[in-house]
Design an enzyme around this catalytic site. Sequence first.
Site, PDB file in Angstrom:
ATOM      1  N   LEU A  35       0.834  -1.211   0.000  1.00  0.00           N
ATOM      2  CA  LEU A  35       0.000   0.000   0.000  1.00  0.00           C
ATOM      3  C   LEU A  35       0.868   1.261   0.000  1.00  0.00           C
ATOM      4  O   LEU A  35       0.789   2.088   0.909  1.00  0.00           O
ATOM      5  CB  LEU A  35      -0.998  -0.001   1.167  1.00  0.00           C
ATOM      6  CG  LEU A  35      -2.002  -1.141   1.175  1.00  0.00           C
ATOM      7  CD1 LEU A  35      -2.974  -1.016   2.353  1.00  0.00           C
ATOM      8  CD2 LEU A  35      -2.795  -1.209  -0.137  1.00  0.00           C
ATOM      9  N   THR A 123       7.494  -5.183 -18.544  1.00  0.00           N
ATOM     10  CA  THR A 123       7.071  -4.121 -19.450  1.00  0.00           C
ATOM     11  C   THR A 123       7.877  -4.140 -20.756  1.00  0.00           C
ATOM     12  O   THR A 123       9.015  -4.635 -20.774  1.00  0.00           O
ATOM     13  CB  THR A 123       7.280  -2.750 -18.753  1.00  0.00           C
ATOM     14  OG1 THR A 123       7.279  -1.709 -19.716  1.00  0.00           O
ATOM     15  CG2 THR A 123       8.623  -2.681 -18.032  1.00  0.00           C
ATOM     16  N   ASP A 124       7.320  -3.565 -21.805  1.00  0.00           N
ATOM     17  CA  ASP A 124       8.067  -3.444 -23.065  1.00  0.00           C
ATOM     18  C   ASP A 124       9.163  -2.387 -22.968  1.00  0.00           C
ATOM     19  O   ASP A 124      10.022  -2.302 -23.840  1.00  0.00           O
ATOM     20  CB  ASP A 124       7.117  -3.127 -24.238  1.00  0.00           C
ATOM     21  CG  ASP A 124       6.352  -1.818 -24.088  1.00  0.00           C
ATOM     22  OD1 ASP A 124       6.466  -1.165 -23.033  1.00  0.00           O
ATOM     23  OD2 ASP A 124       5.630  -1.434 -25.039  1.00  0.00           O
ATOM     24  N   TYR A 149      13.401   3.554 -14.159  1.00  0.00           N
ATOM     25  CA  TYR A 149      12.309   2.573 -14.056  1.00  0.00           C
ATOM     26  C   TYR A 149      12.583   1.360 -14.940  1.00  0.00           C
ATOM     27  O   TYR A 149      12.583   0.217 -14.473  1.00  0.00           O
ATOM     28  CB  TYR A 149      10.961   3.215 -14.447  1.00  0.00           C
ATOM     29  CG  TYR A 149       9.868   2.201 -14.754  1.00  0.00           C
ATOM     30  CD1 TYR A 149       9.382   1.350 -13.758  1.00  0.00           C
ATOM     31  CD2 TYR A 149       9.333   2.080 -16.052  1.00  0.00           C
ATOM     32  CE1 TYR A 149       8.395   0.402 -14.048  1.00  0.00           C
ATOM     33  CE2 TYR A 149       8.350   1.143 -16.341  1.00  0.00           C
ATOM     34  CZ  TYR A 149       7.886   0.313 -15.334  1.00  0.00           C
ATOM     35  OH  TYR A 149       6.917  -0.628 -15.611  1.00  0.00           O
ATOM     36  N   LYS A 153      13.325  -2.647 -14.022  1.00  0.00           N
ATOM     37  CA  LYS A 153      12.499  -3.773 -14.498  1.00  0.00           C
ATOM     38  C   LYS A 153      13.365  -4.750 -15.305  1.00  0.00           C
ATOM     39  O   LYS A 153      13.212  -5.968 -15.212  1.00  0.00           O
ATOM     40  CB  LYS A 153      11.330  -3.273 -15.358  1.00  0.00           C
ATOM     41  CG  LYS A 153      10.236  -2.540 -14.614  1.00  0.00           C
ATOM     42  CD  LYS A 153       9.496  -3.371 -13.571  1.00  0.00           C
ATOM     43  CE  LYS A 153       8.627  -4.449 -14.155  1.00  0.00           C
ATOM     44  NZ  LYS A 153       7.801  -5.122 -13.097  1.00  0.00           N
ATOM     45  N   PRO A 204      -1.177  18.390 -19.648  1.00  0.00           N
ATOM     46  CA  PRO A 204       0.231  18.678 -19.965  1.00  0.00           C
ATOM     47  C   PRO A 204       0.828  17.661 -20.934  1.00  0.00           C
ATOM     48  O   PRO A 204       1.149  16.529 -20.563  1.00  0.00           O
ATOM     49  CB  PRO A 204       0.912  18.574 -18.583  1.00  0.00           C
ATOM     50  CG  PRO A 204       0.058  17.620 -17.804  1.00  0.00           C
ATOM     51  CD  PRO A 204      -1.325  17.663 -18.364  1.00  0.00           C
ATOM     52  N   TYR A 206       3.848  16.344 -23.120  1.00  0.00           N
ATOM     53  CA  TYR A 206       5.309  16.505 -23.085  1.00  0.00           C
ATOM     54  C   TYR A 206       5.872  16.741 -24.496  1.00  0.00           C
ATOM     55  O   TYR A 206       5.512  16.033 -25.445  1.00  0.00           O
ATOM     56  CB  TYR A 206       5.979  15.246 -22.528  1.00  0.00           C
ATOM     57  CG  TYR A 206       5.689  14.915 -21.084  1.00  0.00           C
ATOM     58  CD1 TYR A 206       5.079  15.824 -20.217  1.00  0.00           C
ATOM     59  CD2 TYR A 206       6.052  13.665 -20.568  1.00  0.00           C
ATOM     60  CE1 TYR A 206       4.829  15.490 -18.891  1.00  0.00           C
ATOM     61  CE2 TYR A 206       5.808  13.336 -19.236  1.00  0.00           C
ATOM     62  CZ  TYR A 206       5.193  14.252 -18.408  1.00  0.00           C
ATOM     63  OH  TYR A 206       4.955  13.916 -17.097  1.00  0.00           O
ATOM     64  N   ARG A 213       3.309   5.227 -28.236  1.00  0.00           N
ATOM     65  CA  ARG A 213       3.160   4.076 -27.337  1.00  0.00           C
ATOM     66  C   ARG A 213       2.139   3.135 -27.956  1.00  0.00           C
ATOM     67  O   ARG A 213       1.263   3.558 -28.708  1.00  0.00           O
ATOM     68  CB  ARG A 213       2.654   4.511 -25.945  1.00  0.00           C
ATOM     69  CG  ARG A 213       3.576   5.477 -25.199  1.00  0.00           C
ATOM     70  CD  ARG A 213       4.810   4.759 -24.725  1.00  0.00           C
ATOM     71  NE  ARG A 213       5.736   5.569 -23.946  1.00  0.00           N
ATOM     72  CZ  ARG A 213       6.754   6.254 -24.462  1.00  0.00           C
ATOM     73  NH1 ARG A 213       6.963   6.281 -25.772  1.00  0.00           N
ATOM     74  NH2 ARG A 213       7.585   6.918 -23.672  1.00  0.00           N
ATOM     75  N   HIS A 275      13.220  10.855 -22.922  1.00  0.00           N
ATOM     76  CA  HIS A 275      11.884  10.369 -23.293  1.00  0.00           C
ATOM     77  C   HIS A 275      11.952   9.371 -24.460  1.00  0.00           C
ATOM     78  O   HIS A 275      12.276   9.760 -25.590  1.00  0.00           O
ATOM     79  CB  HIS A 275      11.027  11.579 -23.677  1.00  0.00           C
ATOM     80  CG  HIS A 275       9.564  11.306 -23.742  1.00  0.00           C
ATOM     81  ND1 HIS A 275       8.639  12.303 -23.926  1.00  0.00           N
ATOM     82  CD2 HIS A 275       8.858  10.164 -23.640  1.00  0.00           C
ATOM     83  CE1 HIS A 275       7.429  11.782 -23.945  1.00  0.00           C
ATOM     84  NE2 HIS A 275       7.532  10.480 -23.783  1.00  0.00           N
TER      85      HIS A 275
END
Length: 335
Positions: A35, A123-124, A149, A153, A204, A206, A213, A275
């Site tokens: 949590l 994740t990809d 991140y 992973k 917002p 970017y 995606r 990015h």
Amino acid sequence: MKLLITGGAGFIGSNFVHYILKKYPDYQVVNLDLLTYAGNLENLKEIENNPNYKFVKGDIADAKLMNELIADCDVIVHFAAESHVDRSILASEEFIRTNVIGTHTLLEAARNNGNKRFHHVSTDEVFGSLGATDPAFNEATPYDPRSPYSASKASSDHLVRAYFHTYGLPITISNCSNNYGPYHFPEKLFPLFITNLIEDKKVPLYGDGMNVRDWLYVEDHCSAIDAIIHKGRIGETYCVGGNAEKTNKEITYKILELMGKDESSIEFVKDRPGHDKRYAIDFSKIKNELGWEPSVNFEEGLQKTIEWYKNNEAWWKDIKSGEYANYYEKQYNNR
Ligand code: NAD
Ligand code: TYD
């Protein structure tokens, strides 16, 4: 079957708990979740009294607790993670602790308790960033993570595979593209934009909004994991995708249109550092081997998602006024 689901109070984990208890009413589910800011027991209100469901508050990095819980389960489905790229750019320590050390702790506990079946949800983003005309990611794509991140992973994926090769732990891994749908924490693109528009705020976007995606409705991710834990080949990785590559700008315009707004609601803001330009997934392996494919098309999924946020204002208003408000301010001042 008795499932230990980690991170079952988060976005995808809570959708998966609902999915499993509905589809397999005789399965037992233990949901282990710390949590953190992203975990929310409100996501599980409807099933909290189901006799086949039990919630345990705890940390995947707590070896003693993981040994106790894993001793008493058949299959571990591991969702728990720090999951937001922007947060990993602000501070990455928790990402290493939970995603790397936490996953290692779980793997050790699975090994120490008779090599329990272990499915790792990934994740990809571990594959890095594609150019506009590059072929989509598949299971053979080399790892090239570019954010704290995705690097955390990627590390966890490597550990999971290492436990298969070294100890024969019966693992599978899924690398899935971006999910959207109910219970998505409103720091991510879809829920942030939809809830901002309901509140008459700007969204917002970017950089130039041209990052791409691939998007999958969350229930389809649940059905992919269902297929893998029941029919997947041990030691294998499956790429999971939605066949819905979109630029962030396209998505923004679609959301604006469906919500009766116009482009004056867009605020172009400073780009995310590093990015990733484009993600795309070739999901032919899971389609050919396990007969899985997405069942909800993008338009339909987006409409369902917008409806859900309109009908569940109390859920996200609570979140937006809590700890999240501090995070959002930090992000905003960063721009
Ligand atoms: P989320 O941030 O919504 O939920 C994560 C959950 O993990 C939360 O309930 C949180 O409380 C719990 N948690 C965090 N640290 C913990 C710890 N140390 N011990 C126990 N519980 C802990 O994330 P999500 O979007 O639901 O993602 C779930 C998984 O799916 C993650 O592993 C993520 O990498 C992966 N994934 C997500 C997407 C996506 O689009 N969201 C796509 C592909 C893969
Ligand atoms: P996000 O939902 O954070 O997922 P991820 O970075 O893991 O793919 O972001 C999806 C895309 O939307 C990504 O290209 C960044 C972009 N984005 C914005 O343009 N504005 C925002 O406020 C957010 C949160 C994301």
